[in-house]
Design an enzyme around this catalytic site. Structure first.
Site, PDB file in Angstrom:
ATOM      1  CD  GLU A 184      -2.230   1.337   2.905  1.00 22.65           C
ATOM      2  OE1 GLU A 184      -2.376   2.446   3.439  1.00 22.65           O
ATOM      3  OE2 GLU A 184      -2.539   0.267   3.479  1.00 22.65           O
ATOM      4  CE  LYS A 192      -5.523   2.210   8.199  1.00 24.45           C
ATOM      5  NZ  LYS A 192      -4.839   3.106   7.243  1.00 24.45           N
TER       6      LYS A 192
END
Length: 216
Positions: A44, A133
């Site tokens: 990411e 998340k």
């Protein structure tokens, strides 16, 4: 299986997302290559990285299908769209904004919003979040995961913040489907010295921690 589900499945199978937030974008591709060599297949790249969109395009183009390159720190649907156009294969945010989830899905890529409370986690999941998340995870800790998953075992949670190379497996044991790891992986001194072997070994250690937990 559609593209979005396939990307998500590959990320969950990998068990770990490397969160790369670097001031020196020129070194980022080499960092991504080292992490991949160590077994990390989901990387990411955050929007707080200088020239993030160009970096995402460069890394996604160089790594091909072997690595799932995503975008992090996304705060708007427009930024999500720009990052996906640049090659991002999933969208991660520190917060939950329904329009960001919707934009990711419009392009058939997973959305991973950041949430903090059980109510927010469920709301994001019901809005279509592919994975939630939990951020910052070190504030709530592993007991939080067990407590939230007891009445809602269908939730897909990924802790970010407070995950280390040593405790990654403990988060998996607590019910996480994957972990997000940043500073614990990216040894700043090693990167500055060009010693990417340290990053390769960090990635291997993280993978071993996750795999050991899953094997139990």
């Amino acid at each position: 299986m559609n593209v979005r589900k396939e990307i998500l499945q590959r990320i969950i199978e990998s068990g770990a997302v490397a969160v790369v937030r670097m001031a020196d974008a020129q070194r980022l591709l080499r960092v991504a290559e080292a992490l991949h060599e160590g077994g990390i297949t989901a990387i990411e790249i955050t929007m707080t990285t200088p020239d993030a969109l160009a970096v995402i395009e460069e890394v996604a183009g160089a790594m091909g299908d072997e690595v799932q390159v995503g975008v992090g720190s996304v705060l708007s649907a427009e930024v999500a769209r720009q990052a996906i156009d640049a090659g991002a294969r999933y969208v991660v945010s520190p917060v939950f904004k329904p329009e960001v989830v919707a934009e990711a899905h419009r392009h058939d890529v997973p959305a991973m919003p950041g949430c903090f409370t059980p109510t927010e986690i469920l709301a994001a999941t019901e809005a279509g979040a592919d994975l939630v998340k939990v951020f910052p995870a070190d504030v709530v800790g592993m007991p939080f995961f067990k407590a939230v998953l007891a009445p809602m075992p269908h939730l897909k949670l990924m802790p970010t913040g407070g995950v280390t190379l040593e405790n990654a497996g403990d988060w998996i044991r607590a019910g996480a489907v994957a972990v997000g790891v940043g500073s614990a992986l990216l040894d700043k001194a090693a990167i500055a010295a060009g010693d990417y072997a340290v990053l390769i070994e960090n990635a291997r250690k993280l993978r071993r921690s996750v795999e050991a937990a899953r094997a139990e």
